[in-house]
Write a protein that holds these residues in place. Structure first.
Motif, PDB file in Angstrom:
ATOM      1  N   PHE A  13      11.167  33.601  51.147  1.00 15.43           N
ATOM      2  CA  PHE A  13      10.061  33.013  50.389  1.00 15.43           C
ATOM      3  C   PHE A  13       9.019  32.384  51.299  1.00 15.43           C
ATOM      4  CE2 PHE A  13      10.531  33.145  45.837  1.00 15.43           C
ATOM      5  CZ  PHE A  13      11.776  33.716  45.719  1.00 15.43           C
ATOM      6  N   CYS A  66       5.265  31.333  50.837  1.00 16.22           N
ATOM      7  CA  CYS A  66       5.143  30.367  49.753  1.00 16.22           C
ATOM      8  C   CYS A  66       5.234  28.961  50.321  1.00 16.22           C
ATOM      9  CB  CYS A  66       6.252  30.576  48.733  1.00 16.22           C
ATOM     10  SG  CYS A  66       6.101  32.140  47.899  1.00 16.22           S
ATOM     11  N   VAL A  70       7.960  23.368  47.911  1.00 15.54           N
ATOM     12  CA  VAL A  70       8.284  23.847  46.576  1.00 15.54           C
ATOM     13  C   VAL A  70       9.527  24.732  46.621  1.00 15.54           C
ATOM     14  CG1 VAL A  70       7.394  25.231  44.703  1.00 15.54           C
ATOM     15  CG2 VAL A  70       5.881  23.700  45.888  1.00 15.54           C
ATOM     16  N   LEU A 113      12.682  22.552  47.325  1.00 15.92           N
ATOM     17  CA  LEU A 113      13.138  21.770  46.171  1.00 15.92           C
ATOM     18  C   LEU A 113      13.825  22.674  45.150  1.00 15.92           C
ATOM     19  CD1 LEU A 113      10.102  19.375  45.706  1.00 15.92           C
ATOM     20  CD2 LEU A 113      12.351  18.817  46.618  1.00 15.92           C
ATOM     21  N   THR A 114      13.273  23.891  44.975  1.00 10.32           N
ATOM     22  CA  THR A 114      13.901  24.821  44.044  1.00 10.32           C
ATOM     23  C   THR A 114      15.295  25.205  44.521  1.00 10.32           C
ATOM     24  OG1 THR A 114      11.747  25.698  43.510  1.00 10.32           O
ATOM     25  CG2 THR A 114      13.623  27.042  42.919  1.00 10.32           C
ATOM     26  N   THR A 157      17.689  22.459  43.681  1.00  9.39           N
ATOM     27  CA  THR A 157      18.071  22.513  42.269  1.00  9.39           C
ATOM     28  C   THR A 157      19.097  23.615  42.039  1.00  9.39           C
ATOM     29  OG1 THR A 157      15.796  21.938  41.773  1.00  9.39           O
ATOM     30  CG2 THR A 157      17.138  22.651  39.934  1.00  9.39           C
ATOM     31  N   PHE A 158      18.779  24.785  42.578  1.00  9.51           N
ATOM     32  CA  PHE A 158      19.625  25.958  42.360  1.00  9.51           C
ATOM     33  C   PHE A 158      21.017  25.759  42.975  1.00  9.51           C
ATOM     34  CE2 PHE A 158      21.074  30.178  43.794  1.00  9.51           C
ATOM     35  CZ  PHE A 158      21.206  30.777  42.560  1.00  9.51           C
ATOM     36  N   GLY A 203      23.094  23.258  41.264  1.00 10.25           N
ATOM     37  CA  GLY A 203      23.514  23.848  39.991  1.00 10.25           C
ATOM     38  C   GLY A 203      24.679  24.797  40.181  1.00 10.25           C
ATOM     39  N   PHE A 239      28.252  24.209  38.566  1.00 13.92           N
ATOM     40  CA  PHE A 239      28.683  25.218  37.601  1.00 13.92           C
ATOM     41  C   PHE A 239      30.020  25.822  38.010  1.00 13.92           C
ATOM     42  CE2 PHE A 239      28.858  29.715  36.501  1.00 13.92           C
ATOM     43  CZ  PHE A 239      28.813  29.628  35.131  1.00 13.92           C
ATOM     44  N   PHE A 297      10.604  15.668  41.155  1.00 14.88           N
ATOM     45  CA  PHE A 297      10.558  16.862  42.008  1.00 14.88           C
ATOM     46  C   PHE A 297      10.037  18.051  41.216  1.00 14.88           C
ATOM     47  CE2 PHE A 297      14.084  14.572  44.286  1.00 14.88           C
ATOM     48  CZ  PHE A 297      13.309  14.255  45.382  1.00 14.88           C
ATOM     49  N   VAL A 323       6.356  18.226  41.046  1.00 14.15           N
ATOM     50  CA  VAL A 323       5.704  18.817  42.218  1.00 14.15           C
ATOM     51  C   VAL A 323       5.524  20.308  42.006  1.00 14.15           C
ATOM     52  CG1 VAL A 323       5.943  19.258  44.682  1.00 14.15           C
ATOM     53  CG2 VAL A 323       6.692  17.088  43.751  1.00 14.15           C
ATOM     54  N   LEU A 324       6.600  20.950  41.539  1.00 16.31           N
ATOM     55  CA  LEU A 324       6.552  22.391  41.321  1.00 16.31           C
ATOM     56  C   LEU A 324       5.527  22.741  40.252  1.00 16.31           C
ATOM     57  CD1 LEU A 324      10.409  22.834  41.187  1.00 16.31           C
ATOM     58  CD2 LEU A 324       8.969  23.534  43.049  1.00 16.31           C
ATOM     59  N   ASN A 355      25.927  21.910  34.508  1.00 13.09           N
ATOM     60  CA  ASN A 355      25.085  22.328  35.613  1.00 13.09           C
ATOM     61  C   ASN A 355      24.457  23.699  35.422  1.00 13.09           C
ATOM     62  OD1 ASN A 355      25.286  20.236  37.827  1.00 13.09           O
ATOM     63  ND2 ASN A 355      27.398  20.485  37.171  1.00 13.09           N
ATOM     64  N   SER A 402      20.503  23.860  35.386  1.00 11.37           N
ATOM     65  CA  SER A 402      19.757  23.736  36.638  1.00 11.37           C
ATOM     66  C   SER A 402      19.830  25.036  37.439  1.00 11.37           C
ATOM     67  CB  SER A 402      20.242  22.549  37.459  1.00 11.37           C
ATOM     68  OG  SER A 402      21.597  22.617  37.686  1.00 11.37           O
ATOM     69  N   MET A 403      20.903  25.792  37.256  1.00 14.19           N
ATOM     70  CA  MET A 403      20.974  27.094  37.909  1.00 14.19           C
ATOM     71  C   MET A 403      19.910  28.030  37.352  1.00 14.19           C
ATOM     72  SD  MET A 403      24.722  28.530  38.639  1.00 14.19           S
ATOM     73  CE  MET A 403      24.865  29.672  37.318  1.00 14.19           C
ATOM     74  N   VAL A 415      17.141  27.152  35.794  1.00 19.26           N
ATOM     75  CA  VAL A 415      15.817  26.671  36.183  1.00 19.26           C
ATOM     76  C   VAL A 415      15.508  27.106  37.612  1.00 19.26           C
ATOM     77  CG1 VAL A 415      14.449  24.603  36.626  1.00 19.26           C
ATOM     78  CG2 VAL A 415      15.825  24.739  34.578  1.00 19.26           C
ATOM     79  N   GLY A 416      16.531  27.071  38.475  1.00 19.76           N
ATOM     80  CA  GLY A 416      16.355  27.518  39.852  1.00 19.76           C
ATOM     81  C   GLY A 416      15.917  28.980  39.905  1.00 19.76           C
ATOM     82  N   ILE A 417      16.611  29.833  39.156  1.00 15.07           N
ATOM     83  CA  ILE A 417      16.260  31.258  39.136  1.00 15.07           C
ATOM     84  C   ILE A 417      14.826  31.431  38.634  1.00 15.07           C
ATOM     85  CG2 ILE A 417      16.740  33.455  37.990  1.00 15.07           C
ATOM     86  CD1 ILE A 417      19.680  32.691  37.983  1.00 15.07           C
ATOM     87  N   PHE A 422      12.359  29.321  38.712  1.00 17.11           N
ATOM     88  CA  PHE A 422      11.368  28.869  39.693  1.00 17.11           C
ATOM     89  C   PHE A 422      11.203  29.872  40.825  1.00 17.11           C
ATOM     90  CE2 PHE A 422      11.429  24.295  38.329  1.00 17.11           C
ATOM     91  CZ  PHE A 422      10.069  24.255  38.088  1.00 17.11           C
ATOM     92  N   PHE A 423      12.314  30.457  41.269  1.00 19.84           N
ATOM     93  CA  PHE A 423      12.203  31.425  42.363  1.00 19.84           C
ATOM     94  C   PHE A 423      11.249  32.552  41.967  1.00 19.84           C
ATOM     95  CE2 PHE A 423      16.309  29.882  44.265  1.00 19.84           C
ATOM     96  CZ  PHE A 423      15.709  29.446  45.418  1.00 19.84           C
ATOM     97  N   ILE A 458       7.634  31.191  41.862  1.00 17.90           N
ATOM     98  CA  ILE A 458       7.088  30.911  43.197  1.00 17.90           C
ATOM     99  C   ILE A 458       6.688  32.216  43.873  1.00 17.90           C
ATOM    100  CG2 ILE A 458       7.646  30.033  45.489  1.00 17.90           C
ATOM    101  CD1 ILE A 458       9.492  28.041  44.157  1.00 17.90           C
TER     102      ILE A 458
END
Lengths: 316, 404
Positions: free
Chosen positions: A88, A94, A98, A101-102, A105-106, A109, A113, B294, B297-298, B336, B339-340, B342-344, B346-347, B350
């Motif tokens: 990325f 990119c 950003v 931070l993603t 989060t990922f 998670g 999980f 955070f 920001v995104l 959780n 958030s996984m 949301v991560g996907i 965002f990727f 982006i």
């Protein structure tokens, strides 16, 4: 005296987590990439390490192979996270903050999980984690308690930090890497393959940090997945600044951070609230270091000049 | 002549798009959004034996638009996130990487919580709320302005410093919670005291939404039409230019960060007093704000710092967060899982920035002559021709000159 010995022992023990994270992050930052995804990468490494240790342990492998497979898996998972980050920020150019931070989060998670899923299936990592830590023998003398009572991964962390420090400061490749972080256009003009250097350091740094995640889960928490690693990851990012981007200083910085991190748990006679306040010290000290280095403005102590900036050859 | 080995032209070649059409950009973004949802659906079906694609979409939508209350809650969450994104936007426009929105909002929460827990019952509730708002704004502004002062004075790296300030704020919050109630697990509830604050009639959502609408409009106007907004843009584009035209860089940085802190303080106040009616700070990372700073920001970055586009980006994020939570609940995928997802998500989003900002040109065939010898031969021929022509011309000129 015994308390002090135990505190130093714990400082080294927990410091190793920060050391893995900060050594990895230092390599990445030296290539001009601020990877705020370190906490996520450490989480991913934790998943990989636990899986590797579990499989090897179930297969009845000996301690050496269990540890080795856990390290390799942690490096692979962490490295994949680093590769994603590199894809990325290097190829797709990119924004690094950003993307990082993603990734955090990922990664957090994924660990959370996966941890719940393992819990539901009744899989525990405590037996496998016995391969990683040894109980401290409190009858031994102070020297062996402090320095010789750790699992193998603590020594690996120190070894990696030393190797990286030598690599960074005393080899041609290390010089090239630092040049890429300071001024990629000049490095490019000098014939250094900027993109390759950036990729290698992003992946390698993430792989090293990944071991840190696995080490924390398998050694420090003894196989319990209840704990989140992301706080450790942020402290590792802080430690990079604290150590002024030098893995050698990072070794001692890590032990100081480990000491401070464990301080609230070791101190008796302090109320719960004040213990929370003690946890502020590593962050506050790091903030102070940041301010002080900017105040003195010496070139040797500054962050890499191109930190956080994407490199596109055709830009002026 | 010896044949030289030519370096091959690379397969792909990148150029920066200088004038992309907004239509194209939004088409790409929407495409990526749809794609990311599909990937989320596929990942979910792989992870859970219970879920299939239909299940995923059903609960994704019922979790967000299922009932009137859920829709209200969706827009309330959108409003909070949007406000946080708006707060950090002027900083980013100024190329000041303030990732401390999390900590600034948390300080706002803390300020409000301190006042409510200490003063409630000692004076009239509206007065308590007003003082709480003022203190929240003050806390937020102080937290934003300290790194700004160091940035302005000594050029301290603001990304790292604001990051540290987030965690310092978290620790302070945890300290206060444990101090106020030593028996708590990390959360103070104000439901008994100000549980009704922020309700208009029986509607507990609309006030936050109205405030967000007003502030969004004001911010859009501020950034686009005011002198301050212009100064922010100039400082961001080129600090030197700003200096030459007489803009006081340091003043602009500090002023903008005060604004950011004030907005974060307001958001913190609303989170504690209007939304949650509680204050949580279990540890430095597990707080009332819970990572929204955070995410903001995104959101701001994805919308290219355009306040109106932020409405859309924050809607998408809130939609997927709430929807995924619902899917996770029904498929028993744990806390959780969202958030996984949301991560996907965002990727994917982006990655769209790359396709918006850069153009990929592939190697084209038959454009260049393949044999280097041909190239040299042909260039020699043309050189001969031009030499001959220029000789003719030279011969012709004197004649014409004499004629004249």
């Amino acid at each position: 005296m015994t308390i002090l010995v135990s505190m130093i022992q714990q400082a080294i023990h927990f410091g190793a987590v920060f050391l893995y994270g900060s050594t990895g992050e230092t390599i990445v930052e030296k290539s001009g990439h601020l990877n705020l995804g370190m906490p996520g990468i450490m989480c991913l490494g934790g998943v990989g390490g636990c899986l590797g240790a579990y499989w090897a342990f179930q297969g009845g492998w000996s301690t050496f192979w269990v540890v080795l497979l856990a390290v390799i898996m942690a490096m692979a998972f962490g490295g994949l996270g680093g590769l994603l980050y590199g894809l990325f920020t290097i190829t797709l150019r990119c924004n690094q903050n950003v993307t990082g931070l993603t990734l955090t989060t990922f990664g957090a998670g994924v660990l959370g999980f996966w941890g719940t899923q393992m819990g539901d299936k009744g899989i525990t990592f405590a037996p496998a984690s016995r391969m990683f830590w040894t109980p401290v023998d409190s009858t031994a003398n102070w020297f062996s308690q402090i320095f010789l009572s750790h699992g193998p991964l603590v020594y690996l962390a120190i070894a990696i930090a030393i190797v990286v420090a030598v690599y960074m400061n005393h080899t041609r490749k290390g010089l090239a890497l630092r040049a890429v972080g300071e001024n990629p256009a000049a490095a490019d003009a000098a014939g250094i393959n900027v993109i390759a250097h950036k990729y290698v350091s992003c992946v390698l740094g993430a792989a090293i940090a990944g071991i840190g995640g696995a080490f924390y889960l398998l050694d420090c928490t003894q196989g319990s997945l209840e704990y989140v690693i992301d706080a450790m990851g942020w402290l590792a990012v802080a430690l990079v600044i604290f150590s002024l981007w030098r893995p050698g200083i990072g070794i001692f910085g890590a032990f100081i951070f480990g000491f401070l991190y464990r301080l609230p748990y070791n101190i008796t006679g302090v109320a719960l609230a004040e213990k929370e306040l003690l946890k502020v010290i590593p962050y506050a000290v790091t903030a102070l270091v940041l301010i002080i280095i900017s105040f003195f403005n010496k070139r040797e102590t500054q962050p890499p000049a191109a930190l956080g900036l994407p490199y596109f050859r055709e830009d002026r | 002549m010896t044949k030289q080995k030519h370096a091959k032209e690379p397969l792909m070649h990148l150029t920066r798009r200088l004038n992309f059409s907004p239509k194209y950009a939004w088409a790409i973004r929407i495409g990526a959004f749809v794609l990311s949802i599909l990937v989320c659906a596929i990942v979910t079906t792989i992870l859970s034996p219970k879920a299939n694609v239909g299940f995923f979409f059903r609960y994704l939508f019922t979790g967000t638009f299922g009932t009137t209350r859920l829709i209200w809650a969706l827009f309330r969450d959108l409003a909070i996130l949007l406000l946080l994104a708006l707060a950090v936007t002027p900083c980013f426009k100024m190329r000041y990487w303030n990732i401390g929105g999390e900590g600034q909002a948390l300080m706002g929460c803390l300020g409000a919580a301190v006042i409510v827990s200490q003063l409630y019952g000692k004076m009239a509730t509206p007065l308590v709320l007003i003082i709480a708002l003022v203190v929240a704004i003050g806390f937020g502004a102080v937290w934003a302005v300290i790194p700004a002062l160091f940035k302005a004075k000594w050029n301290t790296n603001e990304t790292l410093l604001t990051l540290m300030f987030n965690y310092i704020a978290g620790c302070l919050g945890a300290f206060f919670v444990k101090k106020a109630d030593p028996n708590t697990t990390g959360s103070l509830s104000f439901l008994d005291s100000i549980g009704n604050a922020g309700n208009i009639g029986s509607n507990q959502f609309i006030l936050i939404i109205i405030i967000a609408t007003v502030i969004t409009t004001l911010m859009a106007v501020y950034l686009k039409y005011s002198k301050h907004g212009y100064e922010i843009t100039v400082v961001g584009e080129s600090p030197n230019t700003a200096r030459y035209v007489g803009i006081h860089n340091k003043k602009v940085i500090i002023r903008t960060l005060v604004l950011c802190g004030v907005l974060c303080g307001i958001v913190g106040f609303m989170m504690v007093c209007f939304k949650d009616h509680s204050f949580k700070a279990e540890s430095a990372t597990d707080t009332t704000v819970g990572g929204l700073g955070f995410t903001a920001v995104l959101i701001s970055w994805l919308a290219h710092f355009n306040p109106l586009a932020m409405v859309l980006t924050s809607f998408l994020v809130v939609f997927i967060t709430r929807g995924a939570k619902n899917v996770g609940d029904y498929a028993r995928l744990g806390a959780n899982y969202p958030s996984m997802m949301v991560g996907i998500f965002f990727f994917f989003i982006i990655a769209t920035e790359f396709f918006i900002n850069f153009k990929i040109s592939f190697r084209q065939k038959g454009e260049l002559p393949k044999e280097p010898d041909d190239l040299i031969k042909s260039s020699e021929e043309t050189a001969d021709k031009t030499r001959a022509q220029s000789a003719d011309a030279a011969a012709a000129t004197p004649a014409s000159a004499t004629e004249a």
